[in-house]
Design an enzyme around this catalytic site. Sequence first.
Site, short mmCIF file in Angstrom:
data_model
loop_
_atom_site.label_atom_id
_atom_site.label_comp_id
_atom_site.label_asym_id
_atom_site.label_seq_id
_atom_site.Cartn_x
_atom_site.Cartn_y
_atom_site.Cartn_z
CG ASP A 263 -1.88 -1.16 1.24
OD1 ASP A 263 -2.71 -1.24 0.33
OD2 ASP A 263 -1.80 -1.98 2.15
CB SER A 264 3.87 2.12 1.99
OG SER A 264 4.74 3.21 2.13
#
Length: 481
Positions: A263-264
């Site tokens: 996600d990052s």
Amino acid sequence: MNAGPLVVVGDVLLDIDIVGAASRLCPDAPVPVIDQAGERPRPGGAGLAALLAAAEGREVVLVTALADDEPGHRLRALLEPHLELAAFHLHGGTPCKLRIQAEGQPVARLDVGEGRAQDGPVGPRVTEALSEAGAVLVSDYGRGVTGHAAIRTLLERLATEIPVVWDPHPRGEPPVPRTRLMTPNEDEAARLAAANGAEIGGGGLASATRRARHLARSWKLEAVAVTLGAEGALLCDGPGAPFLAPAEPVLAHGPADSCGAGDSFAVRATEVLADGGGLARAVGEGVRRACDFVHSGAATAVASRLADTGSPVVRPPREEADAWDVAERTRRAGGTVVATGGCFDVLHAGHVNLLQQARRLGDCLIVCVNSDDSVRRRKGPDRPVTPVGDRVRVLRALSDVDATLVFDEDTPEPLLERLRPGVWVKGADYAGVRLPEAGIVQAGGGEIVLLPLLEGRSTTRVLSTAQPSTAHSSTAKGSTS
């Protein structure tokens, strides 16, 4: 640069970490007893991606489906202080993932809630949010949001106008044509390629490249970046050679936890594209952000920050955190922390020889490096030749250097007071000289050791023997700047 907000579209989960200590087994089963367990909830799935983007100061709108149940209400409470929610109805219970951990080590995971988004009205705010987007990150967790007919129609139009990044799921929906970048991990890329008629076996860069290109052709995507964990990410954006963005080694506090790293990565890549950056830069910065995220303790750190301060912001000072952690772990294991310091402006054989000797004196070597301002005060306005970021990077590439610290003062005394090395190393040219840091080193229980130098090796000598015309030109430019 696209002026609208970053819109995250996808499925939101409620992740709950149940964290405690384990010092005994249950008497009626061979399982650990978790004592003093505490609960740390956080948004998961697209909720975590949106929260990470908002933590960077972005205007973020999260388009998702939420159930009208207790976990759904908890998700709203966790998200709404930090971003705008544009939510429609989730049919069924909120998906929840409960991770039980004992002193940072996962023990079990429980998954409950099978809610899914279904076709139907989404409300005017969802349509408005997507129409106003400056960039879109689709965070698909296979729960139906990205397959909703109205949302998909809007995404197909947006992909022709603004950057759309698609973080896929094997049980999710295919990305819309003209998606700027899809970001599967290795396993996802293999499963997605197989589902699209390409059984591409094996691992490594060649297989990842073939899968990425097959997916790009099948779905008419502009580019695919396959994330490779500790190896970084491989970008395929055309018939030419792929671009590999390597990852830096990650020193995590406690057991490594990569939860949320993807996600990052996707968030940072989307931010770069939204600001007008190219694909290679987006992938490179995405890899760096993911490494920082894992280093900080990953999604667990986000949950802790939300619980302790109400803020999702987690920004560890990577260089310093590495060094302090190396020193502490070495001491806990009964080892000796060795440290040395200097400018290391033009790294030469004398430096390497000193560092090799220093490392043999203990169990880790931490190098304290003068900042650019500190070097200028000591060496004059034409120094340093090499900026501190490059000097640190070269030092950290040496196998004998475990970590680095940068100091801005004239001497490393403030660092040494906190670092408390068992051995502080200097070159033999300091023989008979009272070192200003001697008192601090000795007060911390350390000793000072002088090591021999390689004769005739010094930065001054290297610079003075450079081509005269080059050296003179460099000096002249420095004196007038």
